[in-house]
Every structure is written in structure tokens, then in C-alpha cells.
Design an enzyme around this catalytic site. Structure first.
Site, PDB file in Angstrom:
ATOM      1  N   ASP A  78      -2.105  21.222 -15.840  1.00 58.86           N
ATOM      2  CA  ASP A  78      -2.566  20.475 -17.012  1.00 58.86           C
ATOM      3  C   ASP A  78      -2.688  21.369 -18.257  1.00 58.86           C
ATOM      4  O   ASP A  78      -2.378  22.563 -18.210  1.00 58.86           O
ATOM      5  CB  ASP A  78      -3.903  19.791 -16.655  1.00 58.86           C
ATOM      6  CG  ASP A  78      -3.994  18.385 -17.206  1.00 58.86           C
ATOM      7  OD1 ASP A  78      -3.390  18.124 -18.254  1.00 58.86           O
ATOM      8  OD2 ASP A  78      -4.685  17.550 -16.584  1.00 58.86           O
ATOM      9  N   ASP A 118      -1.960   9.761 -20.974  1.00 55.54           N
ATOM     10  CA  ASP A 118      -2.347   9.226 -19.656  1.00 55.54           C
ATOM     11  C   ASP A 118      -2.163   7.714 -19.566  1.00 55.54           C
ATOM     12  O   ASP A 118      -2.502   6.968 -20.496  1.00 55.54           O
ATOM     13  CB  ASP A 118      -3.830   9.519 -19.376  1.00 55.54           C
ATOM     14  CG  ASP A 118      -4.077  10.981 -19.080  1.00 55.54           C
ATOM     15  OD1 ASP A 118      -3.186  11.807 -19.327  1.00 55.54           O
ATOM     16  OD2 ASP A 118      -5.184  11.281 -18.601  1.00 55.54           O
ATOM     17  N   TRP A 151       1.531  16.088 -21.652  1.00 57.89           N
ATOM     18  CA  TRP A 151       1.293  14.858 -22.419  1.00 57.89           C
ATOM     19  C   TRP A 151       2.315  14.589 -23.532  1.00 57.89           C
ATOM     20  O   TRP A 151       2.048  13.814 -24.463  1.00 57.89           O
ATOM     21  CB  TRP A 151      -0.119  14.848 -23.032  1.00 57.89           C
ATOM     22  CG  TRP A 151      -1.198  15.369 -22.150  1.00 57.89           C
ATOM     23  CD1 TRP A 151      -1.428  15.019 -20.855  1.00 57.89           C
ATOM     24  CD2 TRP A 151      -2.207  16.324 -22.490  1.00 57.89           C
ATOM     25  NE1 TRP A 151      -2.507  15.711 -20.366  1.00 57.89           N
ATOM     26  CE2 TRP A 151      -3.008  16.512 -21.355  1.00 57.89           C
ATOM     27  CE3 TRP A 151      -2.509  17.039 -23.650  1.00 57.89           C
ATOM     28  CZ2 TRP A 151      -4.091  17.382 -21.332  1.00 57.89           C
ATOM     29  CZ3 TRP A 151      -3.587  17.904 -23.638  1.00 57.89           C
ATOM     30  CH2 TRP A 151      -4.365  18.073 -22.497  1.00 57.89           C
ATOM     31  N   GLY A 152       3.474  15.272 -23.503  1.00 64.93           N
ATOM     32  CA  GLY A 152       4.511  14.959 -24.489  1.00 64.93           C
ATOM     33  C   GLY A 152       4.279  15.553 -25.857  1.00 64.93           C
ATOM     34  O   GLY A 152       4.959  15.185 -26.822  1.00 64.93           O
ATOM     35  N   GLU A 207       4.025  18.811 -28.737  1.00 64.92           N
ATOM     36  CA  GLU A 207       4.797  20.016 -29.108  1.00 64.92           C
ATOM     37  C   GLU A 207       6.277  19.894 -28.758  1.00 64.92           C
ATOM     38  O   GLU A 207       6.916  20.869 -28.370  1.00 64.92           O
ATOM     39  CB  GLU A 207       4.230  21.264 -28.421  1.00 64.92           C
ATOM     40  CG  GLU A 207       2.824  21.617 -28.861  1.00 64.92           C
ATOM     41  CD  GLU A 207       2.267  22.801 -28.062  1.00 64.92           C
ATOM     42  OE1 GLU A 207       2.804  23.902 -28.188  1.00 64.92           O
ATOM     43  OE2 GLU A 207       1.319  22.577 -27.301  1.00 64.92           O
TER      44      GLU A 207
HETATM   45  C1  GAL Z   1      -5.420  14.689 -17.615  1.00 58.91           C
HETATM   46  C2  GAL Z   1      -4.114  14.355 -16.922  1.00 58.91           C
HETATM   47  C3  GAL Z   1      -4.415  13.324 -15.850  1.00 58.91           C
HETATM   48  C4  GAL Z   1      -5.411  13.904 -14.860  1.00 58.91           C
HETATM   49  C5  GAL Z   1      -6.665  14.385 -15.591  1.00 58.91           C
HETATM   50  C6  GAL Z   1      -7.608  15.134 -14.655  1.00 58.91           C
HETATM   51  O1  GAL Z   1      -5.171  15.626 -18.604  1.00 58.91           O
HETATM   52  O2  GAL Z   1      -3.174  13.870 -17.850  1.00 58.91           O
HETATM   53  O3  GAL Z   1      -3.228  12.928 -15.204  1.00 58.91           O
HETATM   54  O4  GAL Z   1      -4.811  14.948 -14.156  1.00 58.91           O
HETATM   55  O5  GAL Z   1      -6.323  15.249 -16.666  1.00 58.91           O
HETATM   56  O6  GAL Z   1      -8.748  15.605 -15.299  1.00 58.91           O
END
Ligand code: GAL
Length: 379
Positions: A129, A186, A164-165, A167
Site C-alpha cells: 500500500d 478504493d 490508487w492510480g 502519480e
Molecule cells: C487502502 C487500500 C485498501 C485496503 C486498505 C487497508 O489503502 O486501498 O484496499 O488495503 O488500505 O487499510
């Protein structure tokens, strides 16, 4: 030549959508049982992935991550053994910042030790992440670092970058070594979220391909508003919307990572998630991208067309509009010439049968948010 890791989009199940922070060893073992016993593994879903919240808040004295003692009283090793024993592969989660998105310890400046720990535990997949990243660092450099650390272990570990797409990730991510990359924010369990993610992907249709796939996020099919995770839960979707969701992810070569509680999946959900025709499109070895044809005479409808190996095409007709519409496709727009006597045959991927052969064009009536998908042979 060695096998290319994640040549096709990875398929599996992930804990986040349904459970958020609330999972334990028992749930994971039960999910492994269902994946192996109820056809999901045979259909191609091979990775069982623990998302955020699996660790203790502190590393051990050697700087290694420690599995939550409450969730996994005997550690992760027996759970991973159990998952492997079912013929599945095991995935885990970390983050390139100083904390994970939910505030657990993450891998910034611990890339090598964490990669080595995961390899030692037998981890086959890492979701990585982008939260709590020091402002001095680009995610490009931090994804390079973890990709290198994983490769240095000598073990095959799929690297799923979750960025998250932002940059303009699609322009540089392949060069880091990542196998998948999140191309949007998300997902939530509602139609607006599904539609929004698809529309972001439409702006980057040329991206992705063998060994590095654009990840539109986990599937919400079958959740029906039942998530325990407030960050995902919403009112749920209609059957037509879940059907369109799965068809879009399949056509657009996204990883297919299930997010619902498989123990509770109804017949509709199970049949949808195990749709062999759509999975074959998703996993097509050429891993080509789609082109999109909008239809001015039927606003809100459009076609996605994807060349498949073996000479056929996947054609998806979609209605994003709010009322029933005719969704047409002109074969001329696919390069098919009726003057040359070409009459393509259509195989229906939801009915699993022949839909006939047609000249010049094809049209189907679609309810709001519904779709049809065909394998078309331009004979
Ligand atoms: C977000 C991610 C989610 C999940 C979440 C966990 O940044 O996009 O899919 O993993 O964190 O905290």
C-alpha cells in the site's frame, strides 16, 4: 524459458472487503476450505490474501514483523501451511510508508527484512500500500525498493502495488517490477463506485499487459451490503450491477480478487464468480487491452472489444444508463467487412451457448446497468 510470474491477472480472495480489521485464523481456514471445496480454486482463484491488520503493533527484537497473537495464537506458519495444503497460495499485506493505512507497522526502511520474513514464511503474494509515505519519498522509488527486495529472496512472490492510480502510475509501474498496480481509488459496495472505477480505467485503456496488470480493486460481487468494514460497506448492488461489475473487470484484464464472504455466497454469486467464459477472457494468454466504441444513437451504451488469442474477439455490450436501451455494435467498427462476406458468429458468455451469426451489426436490449458479453469469431 522460466514461467512468467503473473503472466495473466492474478485471481484470489482478500479479507479486506468483508472483514476489515475483524478476522482471525478460523475465518481464514474456513475461507481456504470453501475456495478449495466449492470450485473456486478449480475456476482459477488461487491466492488467499490477508489484507491490513494482521500484525502486532510492534516488531520483535530483530526488527521483524510479528503476526497478531490474538488473531493467530500459533503464528502464521500453521495457517500458511493449511492454505498451501489446500492447493492454494498465500498472500499478505504491507505498505511502503512508516505505518499501514490502518496504523500497523509498515515496511519503510524495512523492505529487505520484511521481504526475507515473508519468503521464509512461504508467502506467495504481497499487496503493498501507499499510506504514511514520507513526503521526501516518491512511491516509484519505494515500489522499486520492495520489488527488488522481493526478487532478492529468490522466491516467486507476486508484487501487487496498491497505489490508487495517482502519480500517473501506469506510465512507470512496469519498470519497478510490480505485477499488478491499483489504477483507482478504493471500491465500495455500490453501483456508483463500480461505474467510477470503470470510467477511470477507460482513460487508460492502453495500459497493462502480460506480467503487469491494471488492478481495478477487489470485487464486491456477492456482498449485498453485508460488509463489516465501514470503509467498504454500502447499500449493495442489483444482480445486473454485480454482473456488469464482473464483466468489466474480466474484459479489462483486472486481477479478479473476490471480496465477499464465500461461506455465504448464494447460487447467483457463485455462478457469476465462476463464469468460465468470462474468466477465460480475463486470463487470455495474450493479455491484450480493449478498445471502446461509444454509440451516439443509444446514449449511455457502449461496447468494449478485446482481441483474444486464437483469432476471436471478446465483445461486451454495456448500458450505464438509467433505463432500458438498445446496445448496438456495427461490425465495420471492428474492422469486419460484410462486403468480403464476413458473418461473425456470437457465443453468449452468460447463457453459455451460441447466439447465432450476424451480418453488418448486432444489437441487444439491456436493462439499466446491465450487460451482455460474447466471444465473436469473425468468420
Ligand atoms: C487502502 C487500500 C485498501 C485496503 C486498505 C487497508 O489503502 O486501498 O484496499 O488495503 O488500505 O487499510
Amino acid at each position: 524459458m522460466d514461467r512468467i510470474l503473473a503472466a495473466a491477472p492474478p485471481m484470489g480472495w482478500n479479507s479486506w472487503n468483508t472483514f476489515g480489521e475483524e478476522f482471525d485464523e478460523k475465518v481464514i481456514r474456513e475461507m481456504a476450505d470453501v475456495m478449495a471445496d466449492e470450485g473456486y480454486l478449480d475456476a482459477g482463484y488461487e491466492y488467499l490474501i490477508l489484507d491490513d491488520c494482521w500484525a502486532e503493533m510492534d516488531r520483535d527484537q530483530d526488527g521483524r514483523l510479528v503476526p497478531s497473537k490474538k488473531k493467530f495464537p500459533d503464528g502464521l506458519a500453521p495457517v500458511i501451511d493449511y492454505v498451501h495444503g489446500k492447493g492454494l497460495k498465500f498472500g499478505i499485506y504491507s505498505c511502503c510508508g512508516v505505518k499501514t493505512c490502518a496504523g500497523y507497522p509498515a515496511s519503510f526502511e524495512h523492505e529487505a527484512v520484511d521481504a526475507a520474513t515473508f519468503a521464509e514464511w512461504g508467502v506467495d503474494y504481497l499487496k503493498y500500500d501507499n499510506c504514511y509515505r514520507p513526503v521526501s519519498q516518491t512511491s516509484e522509488m519505494l515500489y522499486r525498493r520492495m520489488a527488488l527486495a522481493l526478487r532478492s529472496t529468490g522466491k516467486d512472490i507476486v508484487f501487487a502495488a496498491c497505489q490508487w492510480g495517482t502519480e500517473n502510475v501506469g506510465s512507470w509501474i512496469r519498470s519497478t517490477g510490480a505485477h499488478t498496480y491499483r489504477s483507482s481509488i478504493d471500491i465500495r459496495d455500490n453501483w456508483e463506485s463500480i461505474k467510477g472505477i470503470a470510467e477511470v480505467r477507460f482513460d487508460h485503456l492502453g495500459e497493462g499487459g502480460i506480467g503487469c496488470h491494471s488492478d481495478m480493486d477487489m470485487l464486491v460481487c456477492g456482498m449485498n451490503g453485508s460488509s463489516k468494514n465501514p470503509e467498504v460497506n454500502n447499500e449493495g448492488c442489483t444482480q445486473a450491477e454485480y454482473k456488469t461489475h464482473f464483466a468489466l473487470w474480466a474484459m479489462l484484464a483486472s486481477p479478479l480478487i473476490i471480496g465477499c464472504d464465500l461461506r455465504k455466497a448464494d447460487d447467483f454469486t457463485k455462478e457469476l464468480l465462476q463464469n468460465k467464459d468470462l474468466i477465460a477472457i480475463n486470463q487470455d494468454p495474450e493479455a491484450r487491452t480493449c478498445y471502446k466504441l461509444d454509440c451516439e444513437s443509444s446514449p449511455g451504451t457502449f461496447a468494449l472489444v478485446r482481441p483474444l488469442s486464437g483469432g476471436s474477439y471478446a465483445v461486451g455490450l454495456f448500458n450505464f444508463g438509467e433505463k432500458e436501451m438498445r446496445a448496438p455494435i456495427s461490425f465495420w467498427d471492428m474492422g469486419i467487412s460484410s462486403a468480403a462476406g464476413q458473418k461473425p458468429s456470437f457465443h453468449d458468455c452468460f447463457m453459455h451457448g451460441d447466439a447465432g451469426t450476424f451480418e453488418d451489426s448486432f444489437c441487444v436490449k439491456l436493462g439499466a446497468h446491465d450487460c451482455s458479453v460474447y466471444i465473436v469469431k469473425p468468420e
